[in-house]
Design an enzyme around this catalytic site. Structure first.
Site, PDB file in Angstrom:
ATOM      1  N   HIS A   2      -4.310   1.425   7.683  1.00  0.00           N
ATOM      2  CA  HIS A   2      -2.947   1.995   7.629  1.00  0.00           C
ATOM      3  C   HIS A   2      -2.898   3.152   6.630  1.00  0.00           C
ATOM      4  O   HIS A   2      -2.338   4.213   6.925  1.00  0.00           O
ATOM      5  CB  HIS A   2      -1.970   0.873   7.227  1.00  0.00           C
ATOM      6  CG  HIS A   2      -0.534   1.273   7.162  1.00  0.00           C
ATOM      7  ND1 HIS A   2       0.420   0.803   8.048  1.00  0.00           N
ATOM      8  CD2 HIS A   2       0.127   2.092   6.302  1.00  0.00           C
ATOM      9  CE1 HIS A   2       1.600   1.340   7.729  1.00  0.00           C
ATOM     10  NE2 HIS A   2       1.452   2.115   6.669  1.00  0.00           N
ATOM     11  N   GLU A   3      -3.509   2.969   5.454  1.00  0.00           N
ATOM     12  CA  GLU A   3      -3.443   4.006   4.411  1.00  0.00           C
ATOM     13  C   GLU A   3      -4.347   5.198   4.739  1.00  0.00           C
ATOM     14  O   GLU A   3      -3.952   6.344   4.513  1.00  0.00           O
ATOM     15  CB  GLU A   3      -3.800   3.425   3.038  1.00  0.00           C
ATOM     16  CG  GLU A   3      -2.896   2.282   2.564  1.00  0.00           C
ATOM     17  CD  GLU A   3      -1.408   2.580   2.646  1.00  0.00           C
ATOM     18  OE1 GLU A   3      -1.010   3.755   2.495  1.00  0.00           O
ATOM     19  OE2 GLU A   3      -0.636   1.640   2.892  1.00  0.00           O
ATOM     20  N   GLN A  12       2.945   9.999   1.114  1.00  0.00           N
ATOM     21  CA  GLN A  12       4.280   9.409   1.220  1.00  0.00           C
ATOM     22  C   GLN A  12       5.210   9.854   0.095  1.00  0.00           C
ATOM     23  O   GLN A  12       6.424   9.693   0.200  1.00  0.00           O
ATOM     24  CB  GLN A  12       4.178   7.879   1.244  1.00  0.00           C
ATOM     25  CG  GLN A  12       3.527   7.369   2.522  1.00  0.00           C
ATOM     26  CD  GLN A  12       3.465   5.857   2.534  1.00  0.00           C
ATOM     27  OE1 GLN A  12       2.540   5.269   2.009  1.00  0.00           O
ATOM     28  NE2 GLN A  12       4.467   5.215   3.119  1.00  0.00           N
ATOM     29  N   HIS A  72      -2.496   7.342   7.039  1.00  0.00           N
ATOM     30  CA  HIS A  72      -1.529   8.206   6.341  1.00  0.00           C
ATOM     31  C   HIS A  72      -2.203   9.486   5.851  1.00  0.00           C
ATOM     32  O   HIS A  72      -1.637  10.575   5.953  1.00  0.00           O
ATOM     33  CB  HIS A  72      -0.961   7.497   5.104  1.00  0.00           C
ATOM     34  CG  HIS A  72       0.280   6.692   5.364  1.00  0.00           C
ATOM     35  ND1 HIS A  72       1.428   7.235   5.869  1.00  0.00           N
ATOM     36  CD2 HIS A  72       0.551   5.376   5.158  1.00  0.00           C
ATOM     37  CE1 HIS A  72       2.357   6.293   5.962  1.00  0.00           C
ATOM     38  NE2 HIS A  72       1.847   5.160   5.541  1.00  0.00           N
ATOM     39  N   GLY A  75       0.843  -1.191   0.000  1.00  0.00           N
ATOM     40  CA  GLY A  75       0.000   0.000   0.000  1.00  0.00           C
ATOM     41  C   GLY A  75       0.878   1.240   0.000  1.00  0.00           C
ATOM     42  O   GLY A  75       2.028   1.195   0.447  1.00  0.00           O
ATOM     43  N   CYS A  83       6.198   0.025   7.233  1.00  0.00           N
ATOM     44  CA  CYS A  83       5.777   1.164   6.421  1.00  0.00           C
ATOM     45  C   CYS A  83       6.955   1.617   5.555  1.00  0.00           C
ATOM     46  O   CYS A  83       8.084   1.700   6.048  1.00  0.00           O
ATOM     47  CB  CYS A  83       5.320   2.298   7.337  1.00  0.00           C
ATOM     48  SG  CYS A  83       4.775   3.762   6.440  1.00  0.00           S
ATOM     49  N   LEU A  84       6.663   1.932   4.295  1.00  0.00           N
ATOM     50  CA  LEU A  84       7.714   2.404   3.388  1.00  0.00           C
ATOM     51  C   LEU A  84       8.341   3.702   3.900  1.00  0.00           C
ATOM     52  O   LEU A  84       9.470   4.020   3.535  1.00  0.00           O
ATOM     53  CB  LEU A  84       7.143   2.623   1.983  1.00  0.00           C
ATOM     54  CG  LEU A  84       6.502   1.394   1.308  1.00  0.00           C
ATOM     55  CD1 LEU A  84       5.985   1.765  -0.075  1.00  0.00           C
ATOM     56  CD2 LEU A  84       7.481   0.239   1.237  1.00  0.00           C
TER      57      LEU A  84
HETATM   58 ZN    ZN Z   1       2.765   3.299   5.567  1.00  0.00          ZN
END
Ligand code: ZN
Length: 171
Positions: A134-135, A54, A138, A49, A92-93
């Site tokens: 999670h998204e 991000q 963000h 995701g 997480c990225l």
């Molecule tokens: Zn993330």
């Protein structure tokens, strides 16, 4: 397709609560190119995701890819989040190298729009429900490390970042 650099914690731009995708943006080439770039970036980093925040884009837009190909969600909201929580490891990225346990609602209903502006709703459970939460976090400027109660991997990196999350105690 072009990849975009991913912002890393503690970049303040990750804390922005995003603006909704505007009606005039739905169905445009710009929006589909943005989704293609987000998808390419997510895949290159082996994520499941990615949120527009991000890559420094202030739009309520995310891409999720589990088994069925990429799914773009615009202006998502979570409804009917179950009181029953499930705990699983997340990463997480934007916080590379740190993994930890996070409680999430086990089931929910996602209400969102496609990038053509078509409204849809979908029931989700398991990993899908987790990634949605999670998204959408963000897109509200929230990161999994805000909700994480135990670090499972990357304790040294978590310490270096100054995160005050205890490491998972060996049983
Ligand atoms: Zn993330």
């Amino acid at each position: 397709m072009k990849r975009r650099p991913v912002l890393h914690y503690p970049d303040e731009r990750l804390r922005i609560a995003t603006r909704p995708v505007d009606d005039r943006e739905f169905g445009t080439t710009e929006l589909s190119e943005l989704v293609a770039e987000m998808t390419a970036t997510m895949r290159a980093l082996k994520g499941i995701g990615i949120a527009a925040t991000q890559i420094g884009v202030n739009k309520a837009l995310a891409v999720i890819e589990l088994d069925d190909g990429p799914m773009a969600i615009a202006n998502p909201t979570v409804r009917n989040a179950a009181k029953r929580l499930e705990v699983q490891e997340e990463g997480c990225l934007s916080v590379p190298g740190v993994f930890g346990l996070v409680n999430r609602a086990a089931t929910l209903t996602l209400i969102a729009r496609t990038i053509d502006g078509k409204p849809f709703r979908i029931k989700a459970d398991g990993l899908f429900a987790r990634v949605i939460q999670h998204e959408t976090d963000h897109l509200n400027g929230r990161l999994f490390i805000d909700r994480c109660h135990e670090v499972t991997d990357g304790v040294a990196e978590a310490k270096r970042l100054g995160l005050s999350i205890p490491p998972l105690q060996p049983i």
